[in-house]
Scaffold this active site. Structure first.
Site, PDB file in Angstrom:
ATOM      1  N   GLU A 222       0.880  -1.170   0.000  1.00  0.00           N
ATOM      2  CA  GLU A 222       0.000   0.000   0.000  1.00  0.00           C
ATOM      3  C   GLU A 222       0.912   1.213   0.000  1.00  0.00           C
ATOM      4  O   GLU A 222       1.316   1.687   1.052  1.00  0.00           O
ATOM      5  CB  GLU A 222      -0.921  -0.046   1.226  1.00  0.00           C
ATOM      6  CG  GLU A 222      -2.118   0.850   1.100  1.00  0.00           C
ATOM      7  CD  GLU A 222      -1.875   2.267   1.550  1.00  0.00           C
ATOM      8  OE1 GLU A 222      -1.205   3.023   0.797  1.00  0.00           O
ATOM      9  OE2 GLU A 222      -2.355   2.627   2.625  1.00  0.00           O
TER      10      GLU A 222
ATOM     11  N   GLU B  22       3.718   8.653  -4.279  1.00  0.00           N
ATOM     12  CA  GLU B  22       4.702   8.074  -3.363  1.00  0.00           C
ATOM     13  C   GLU B  22       5.678   7.154  -4.093  1.00  0.00           C
ATOM     14  O   GLU B  22       6.435   6.426  -3.461  1.00  0.00           O
ATOM     15  CB  GLU B  22       3.997   7.271  -2.255  1.00  0.00           C
ATOM     16  CG  GLU B  22       3.668   8.106  -1.043  1.00  0.00           C
ATOM     17  CD  GLU B  22       3.000   7.321   0.084  1.00  0.00           C
ATOM     18  OE1 GLU B  22       3.245   6.103   0.212  1.00  0.00           O
ATOM     19  OE2 GLU B  22       2.227   7.927   0.810  1.00  0.00           O
TER      20      GLU B  22
END
Ligand code: SAH
Ligand code: ZN
Length: 714
Positions: free
Chosen positions: A173, A182
């Site tokens: 995740e 990210e």
């Protein structure tokens, strides 16, 4: 969680991961000097801090807890893991799981509970990896999971490697509001190349990004400065053309779209799936792409921005889907409910995103228009075009006007708030005459320029930031203003001449409401040099507070305890310790994005009259929740604190826009942030409950402290 200026924990990990090489586990903790900018004085000060101050601050302000409170996310990962491990076992194979970015270890522990045969968990942020090891021990799974404190791209496979063999299940995740911000693209690509068997299962299996074309003059206020007009709509300041034409900042505006008032935006298209990401390894991942899609316009209007959100398909069959859509596009929303936005899961670690179009486009219902969606390794941007308006390029927008670099989105929206600026302007027009020598204390606003435009003899504006000075100079040029000087500090000679002081009480450097007491600090500093009888705008300010019940916001701070049957109390202790060290008990939040109920009468804490300043003052007080009896169950999980600035007859609230009634939802100002103290434990209050506050303010040093809490801790 998100601040314009302070980035959340997760993005911190991305941009500052070099910090992880610091050894946080050393047992001797030293005090270090850190440099801090005092928002009231504007000076840089040295401060003695705990050695790991900024690490603790990041942990304390992290969105981590909110992510772990996201039950829908947790349950869907759990279910998908169960299915994947079962599937591998059904094929008579061992389930070897790799968990990239394990954080607290949550997903690895789930994998262990689902019967995985081997589990490797890697985590780039070392303090988190250490915390993870303790959580594994506490939950009795330390022997089943190997934690490697490394970025996945540094993992080695082989007999002497971090992993003995490649994994056949990947669970990870590593998504943010923009999905890929990210570094998910390189994390997945690398994993498929080096860390995973060809035949493998990936959780999540895929993702889709959606876009919707929108007109919203309200949200556009966060992006572009409007002309400044007075009460009668007379133009006071024209915004320079280069600011109107600027493509804007490429930085995403992350926002709780479900809280934007329905009448404040118009949908000009359906939701359009723009990018599909296959995480499973069956097709390769593009680090860069541009996609052009024709769509049919659903409403005539001015296309100003793109709303964006994404969804994850957790399993290859597409049975488990997790959507971040706002309520009107959410697959699980109950649209016939009285409040559809309350029928979908809440989360703050993934919001929705607004991308302002580099150029607005008028579009006609039923016509065909092209949406151009662009993506690089970490970000997205968009263009819109029809037959008449083709773009020469689809480059990532960059700010060429300065505004998008100098000012936060919140500050831009504040400057565009006509309701407030008209009150200030009205007073300026009333007080300023052709003999006025005006001193403007805040160069990140336009009050001084407005004073010049309405006829002041001369105007001095205090500003030190070169980007802000650039913006002022552009306005001066555009509007042909001649009698203005921008100064870094007023000389005695200037101060002696001043007849009027003006200050829009919102500095671009201020985050918490009391950081705008810079106006009081400066007035106190100049008091002996100024003539008697000068006028000051605003006249005074008041600080108010009230107990509230947040519908959801408290989840970003409250302890986790047990999460999906896993004991997370060690993580709670780590966060708590970091909060103590970094003293971030009170934070700034745009409360209009976070519904809450008034659970106690608003109370005035103190006021400051700007023409009667004392060098220091301290006050405290106790306030009962209400003055009469209350009925029913009344949980309180926070306090909200805000300023009200008094401008002649008018009051400008940076808090509720109308007086809140006990038990009602509060209507917060859209253009400022409020100060918030989130309570660790919710408390059901009765009419005998009392809260207290303590305030200490030093105008000589520019320091301010506020404490607020229950009189009797439960
Ligand atoms: N898996 C946990 C934590 C998710 S937050 C959970 O679901 O609750 C994402 C974490 O991944 C952060 O702690 C971040 O430091 C880490 N991370 C992101 N990319 C990484 C990578 N390529 N390798 C190792 N860690 C990574
Ligand atoms: Zn710009």
């Amino acid at each position: 969680m998100r601040f314009d200026l302070i980035k959340g924990f997760r993005s911190y990990l991305l941009c500052k991961s070099f910090k992880s090489s610091r050894n946080y586990s050393s047992t001797i903790k030293m005090q270090v000097f850190t440099q801090k900018r005092n928002p009231i004085t504007g000076d840089t000060e040295w401060d003695v801090q705990h050695e790991d101050y900024d690490y603790h601050q990041e942990i304390a302000r992290s969105a981590f807890a909110d992510m772990l409170h996201d039950t829908e996310r947790n349950k869907k990962y759990y279910r998908a893991l169960q299915l994947a491990i079962q599937k591998v076992h059904n094929h008579g194979k061992k389930a070897n799981v790799l968990d990239i970015g394990t954080g607290t270890g949550l997903l690895s522990i789930m994998a262990a509970k689902c019967g995985a045969d081997t589990i490797t968990a890697c985590e780039a942020f070392k303090p988190m990896a250490e915390c993870c090891i303790k959580i594994l021990q506490m939950n009795g799974v330390a022997d089943k999971i190997t934690v490697i404190p490394k970025r996945s791209t540094e993992l080695t496979v082989g007999d002497d490697g971090d992993m003995k063999q490649k994994a056949n299940i990947l669970v990870t995740e590593v998504f943010d509001t923009e999905l890929i911000g990210e570094g998910a693209l390189s994390t997945f690509s690398h994993a498929h190349k080096y860390l995973l068997e060809e035949e493998c299962l990936v959780i999540p299996d895929s993702a889709v990004i959606y876009a919707q074309v929108i007109e919203s003059p309200l949200l556009q206020k966060w992006n572009k400065l409007n002309d400044l007009v007075d009460e009668d709509l007379q133009l006071i300041l024209r915004t320079p053309k280069k600011m109107k034409d600027c493509a804007g900042s490429a930085a995403v505006h992350d926002i709780q779209l479900s809280q934007v008032p329905r009448e404040a935006f118009k949908e000009l298209s359906d939701q359009i799936p723009i990018f599909y990401y296959d995480w499973s390894g069956h097709s390769s991942i593009d680090m860069k792409r541009t996609v052009q899609q024709l769509f049919t316009v659903t409403n005539t209007g001015k296309a100003q921005m793109i709303f964006m959100w994404w969804e994850l398909n957790m399993d290859p069959e597409g049975k488990i889907c997790l959507s971040c859509a706002p309520w009107w596009a959410h697959p699980d929303a109950n649209l016939s409910s009285e409040s559809p936005k309350d029928t979908i899961p809440w989360r703050d670690h993934w919001m929705q995103a607004v991308y302002y179009l580099p150029r607005e486009l008028i579009v006609e219902k039923h016509s065909e228009v092209s949406l151009i969606s662009c993506q690089d390794e970490y970000s997205l941007w968009f263009y819109l075009q029809d037959e008449k308006t083709k773009h020469k390029h689809y480059q990532r927008p960059v700010c060429e006007c300065g505004v998008h670099m100098a000012l936060s989105r919140t500050h831009v929206s504040y400057l565009n708030d006509g309701r407030r600026s008209k009150k200030l302007l009205q007073k300026v027009i009333e007080e300023v005459s052709k003999d006025s020598v005006v001193l403007d204390l805040n160069g990140s606003s336009f009050l001084g320029l407005a004073a010049a435009r309405v006829g002041a003899k001369s105007v001095y504006i205090i500003e030190n930031m070169s980007l802000n000075i650039g913006i002022l100079n552009d306005y001066i040029k555009e509007n042909g203003i001649e009698n203005v000087q921008i100064i870094s500090e007023p000389t005695d000679e200037i101060l002696e001449k001043v007849t009027n002081i003006v200050c829009d009480p919102n500095f671009s450097s201020a985050i918490l409401p009391w950081e705008n007491l810079k106006v009081a600090y400066l007035l106190y500093k100049y008091r002996n040099k100024l003539k008697d009888g000068i006028t000051v705008i605003p006249t005074s300010c008041e600080f108010w507070a009230m107990p509230v019940e947040f519908q959801d916001l408290h989840k970003i701070r409250i302890p986790l305890g047990i999460c999906e049957g896993i004991d997370m109390s060690i993580f709670d202790t780590l966060v708590e310790k970091s909060r103590m060290i970094s003293d971030s008990e009170i934070e700034a939040q745009p409360l209009w994005e976070y519904p809450c109920k008034c659970r106690g009468l608003p109370r005035k804490l103190f006021d400051i009259h700007l023409k009667d300043l004392k060098p220091t003052f301290a006050c405290d007080g106790k306030n009962p929740i209400v003055d009469s009896e209350i009925e029913g169950v009344n949980p309180v999980n926070g306090f909200a604190i805000w300023a009200v600035w008094v401008v002649g007859e008018n009051r400008i609230s940076s808090g509720p826009v109308d007086w809140p009634n006990f038990g009602d939802n509060v209507n917060w100002d859209l253009h400022t942030r409020q100060a918030v103290k989130i309570l660790k434990h919710s408390r059901t209050v009765t009419d005998s409950d009392v809260w207290y506050y303590q305030v200490a303010c030093d105008l000589e040093k520019g320091q301010f402290n506020l404490h607020i809490d229950w009189v009797n801790e439960e």
